[in-house]
Motif scaffolding. Structure first.
Motif, PDB file in Angstrom:
ATOM      1  N   GLU A   7      48.434  41.683  28.725  1.00 27.95           N
ATOM      2  CA  GLU A   7      48.245  40.662  29.731  1.00 27.95           C
ATOM      3  C   GLU A   7      48.874  39.344  29.344  1.00 27.95           C
ATOM      4  OE1 GLU A   7      44.110  40.852  31.826  1.00 27.95           O
ATOM      5  OE2 GLU A   7      43.869  41.546  29.792  1.00 27.95           O
ATOM      6  N   LYS A  43      48.894  42.827  34.354  1.00 26.91           N
ATOM      7  CA  LYS A  43      47.599  42.476  34.941  1.00 26.91           C
ATOM      8  C   LYS A  43      47.473  40.990  35.248  1.00 26.91           C
ATOM      9  CE  LYS A  43      44.911  46.411  33.437  1.00 26.91           C
ATOM     10  NZ  LYS A  43      44.181  47.050  32.318  1.00 26.91           N
ATOM     11  N   THR A  47      46.682  39.471  38.888  1.00 24.08           N
ATOM     12  CA  THR A  47      45.542  38.577  39.089  1.00 24.08           C
ATOM     13  C   THR A  47      45.957  37.295  39.796  1.00 24.08           C
ATOM     14  OG1 THR A  47      44.592  39.409  37.020  1.00 24.08           O
ATOM     15  CG2 THR A  47      43.652  37.379  37.918  1.00 24.08           C
ATOM     16  N   VAL A  82      46.458  49.353  37.859  1.00 24.29           N
ATOM     17  CA  VAL A  82      45.042  49.415  38.227  1.00 24.29           C
ATOM     18  C   VAL A  82      44.756  50.780  38.829  1.00 24.29           C
ATOM     19  CG1 VAL A  82      44.791  46.930  38.637  1.00 24.29           C
ATOM     20  CG2 VAL A  82      45.485  48.432  40.521  1.00 24.29           C
ATOM     21  N   ASP A  87      39.559  47.450  40.872  1.00 22.32           N
ATOM     22  CA  ASP A  87      40.016  46.866  39.606  1.00 22.32           C
ATOM     23  C   ASP A  87      40.692  45.515  39.818  1.00 22.32           C
ATOM     24  OD1 ASP A  87      39.066  49.100  38.394  1.00 22.32           O
ATOM     25  OD2 ASP A  87      41.009  49.895  37.783  1.00 22.32           O
ATOM     26  N   VAL A  88      41.364  45.361  40.948  1.00 22.91           N
ATOM     27  CA  VAL A  88      41.965  44.069  41.264  1.00 22.91           C
ATOM     28  C   VAL A  88      40.872  43.021  41.455  1.00 22.91           C
ATOM     29  CG1 VAL A  88      43.392  42.782  42.905  1.00 22.91           C
ATOM     30  CG2 VAL A  88      43.982  45.153  42.337  1.00 22.91           C
ATOM     31  N   LEU A  91      39.534  41.987  38.137  1.00 16.76           N
ATOM     32  CA  LEU A  91      40.411  41.044  37.433  1.00 16.76           C
ATOM     33  C   LEU A  91      40.207  39.627  37.965  1.00 16.76           C
ATOM     34  CD1 LEU A  91      43.728  43.138  37.337  1.00 16.76           C
ATOM     35  CD2 LEU A  91      42.364  42.456  35.357  1.00 16.76           C
ATOM     36  N   ASP A  94      36.769  38.229  36.837  1.00 20.54           N
ATOM     37  CA  ASP A  94      36.719  37.799  35.436  1.00 20.54           C
ATOM     38  C   ASP A  94      37.460  36.479  35.239  1.00 20.54           C
ATOM     39  OD1 ASP A  94      35.546  38.500  32.946  1.00 20.54           O
ATOM     40  OD2 ASP A  94      37.542  38.980  32.164  1.00 20.54           O
ATOM     41  N   HIS A  95      38.563  36.325  35.975  1.00 15.47           N
ATOM     42  CA  HIS A  95      39.277  35.052  35.897  1.00 15.47           C
ATOM     43  C   HIS A  95      38.413  33.908  36.404  1.00 15.47           C
ATOM     44  CE1 HIS A  95      42.512  32.082  36.217  1.00 15.47           C
ATOM     45  NE2 HIS A  95      41.996  31.792  37.391  1.00 15.47           N
ATOM     46  N   ASP A 142      33.738  45.599  30.939  1.00 16.42           N
ATOM     47  CA  ASP A 142      34.966  45.558  31.719  1.00 16.42           C
ATOM     48  C   ASP A 142      35.407  44.134  32.046  1.00 16.42           C
ATOM     49  OD1 ASP A 142      34.614  48.263  31.674  1.00 16.42           O
ATOM     50  OD2 ASP A 142      33.917  48.431  33.747  1.00 16.42           O
ATOM     51  N   ALA A 143      34.643  43.143  31.613  1.00 17.71           N
ATOM     52  CA  ALA A 143      34.936  41.770  32.010  1.00 17.71           C
ATOM     53  C   ALA A 143      34.733  40.824  30.834  1.00 17.71           C
ATOM     54  CB  ALA A 143      34.046  41.369  33.188  1.00 17.71           C
TER      55      ALA A 143
END
Lengths: 249, 249
Positions: A7, A43, A47, A82, A87-88, A91, A94-95, A142-143
DNA sequence: ACCTGAACACCGTTCAAGT
DNA sequence: ACCTGAACACCGTTCAAGT
């Protein structure tokens, strides 16, 4: 910041064949089929593109096709990075969590730190309520950024004398209130107007009428209803949960 | 209860051409085009069919096509009764709200009444979290049963000495917590397991480990985590909001 | 490994035609 | 007014083919 090897790139990745950044068309020379010499997608780029799309068109506009178009790839190319659209969203979630202000933990008193964190958390996700169902069921593994937030908050609670075995429950309770409150921010202002049903519901109607123009938490004449309710509930939670702390903090 | 004229029929409406109830195929004689002598659909029937579909296949299974099939009509026929799928969700939401237990208001003390109502409300919508984004933005005018619930709760608050101008904010705060908590119920049990990220997040990891096996609100050895957190937050809110009451109640 | 392009199995919704 | 049937403009996802 818990950056993973795949990433590292910025976004959107420059397409060699086109000499431009995604979403800003300059040339139209086609990228031919087959694996490109350098990967076009990663990724981080996905994102950032998703965030851009959401801010421009909202969550209805976030489709795999639109995302692919902004990144200048075929929709199917996304599936090399992904496994699914979910999954998108993950992402993006998490951002966004990395934008939540946890800085007061460690500097300010516990009550102030919780207040700062909770308002920031609510405000970030009030703009992204479609992510709330995703977060609520999201394993922290996952995050990484979300996990980092929990780490900071947990340390803040422990240092303030909060009993360790109650920290997770307390965070979950606060988070539940925060997520629910994030929806309120997006609700129309007249959501509680009984309209033609007023006569059949006199108590509620009176309560709605008399609640108009209540002061907001920041002291202005009339706060937004969602802010007033959030402040009311948050202060109750801070007081109630705070009573569990021992003298160590 | 607030029944409208077009919603009086039971469900699913009997199809004269087939002599059966919807969702229970017996004959296959086709209904020919054109307006039937008696209407096949009504809102009550659509609501019950939607509920049936949700309980059998979940919210992913609730499509306009599946709903139409269960009711033995063409998908387009639904649009004579609802403007969009959102209206179907709204019908379901309003029905579910009528299942929430508000009976303790008027009989039990305020704290007990709020507790009974909040647990019931959370439990009903924990099974229907996809409706939460719909409720949160839903004008009460469009949901008579939901409005009826607010009426009962408002009267309970007022009778208990709660200041009228704070009732709506208090209900909103409680509801926000309830909706957020409903999501927690559906989360996997190991949602907070840090897994391979444990080493980098020692405080949170320790908090997760030590929170396992905490007593639940009903006193059993180890309650479900979602119940423990809900109880913790709810009691804090009841105490905090309760302090706003004056002596009248 | 990581792209393209074509295809699949759906969606919600619209609308003319029928009675 | 309230059905049917055909059609529209999408979805997310899969997969063979290409380099």
């Amino acid at each position: 910041m818990l950056e993973t090897t795949e990433e590292r790139a910025g976004m959107p990745a420059v397409s060699a064949e086109k000499g431009r950044t995604a979403g800003n068309a300059v040339e139209t020379r086609r990228r031919r089929a087959g694996r490109p010499s350098a990967a076009v997608l990663d990724k981080a780029g996905i994102t950032t593109a998703a965030l851009e799309l959401i801010s421009r068109k909202g969550y209805d506009g976030l489709t795999m096709a639109a995302l692919a178009k902004l990144l200048d790839v075929a929709p199917s190319a996304l599936y090399n990075h992904v496994a699914a659209k979910r999954d998108v969203l993950l992402l993006v979630e998490d951002h966004l969590t990395s934008l939540v202000d946890v800085s007061a933990f460690g500097s300010a008193p516990w009550e102030d730190a919780v207040r700062t964190w909770a308002w920031s958390y609510r405000n970030v996700f009030a703009e992204h309520t479609p992510l709330i169902p995703v977060i609520a069921v999201l394993p922290v593994t996952d995050a990484p950024q979300t996990l980092a937030m929990y780490e900071t908050v947990s340390k803040g609670f422990l240092d303030a004398g909060f009993p360790e075995e109650r920290i997770v429950s307390a965070i979950v309770a606060l988070e539940s209130f925060i997520f629910g409150s994030a929806y309120d921010v997006t609700a129309p202002g007249d959501i509680f107007e009984p309209g033609s049903m007023a006569d059949a519901n006199p108590y509620f109607t009176a309560a709605v009428r008399s609640s108009a123009g209540q002061p907001g938490s920041t002291g202005e004449e009339r706060g937004k209803p969602a802010d007033t309710a959030f402040s009311l509930g948050l202060e109750a939670l801070i007081t109630g949960l705070g009573s569990l702390r021992n003298q160590a903090g």
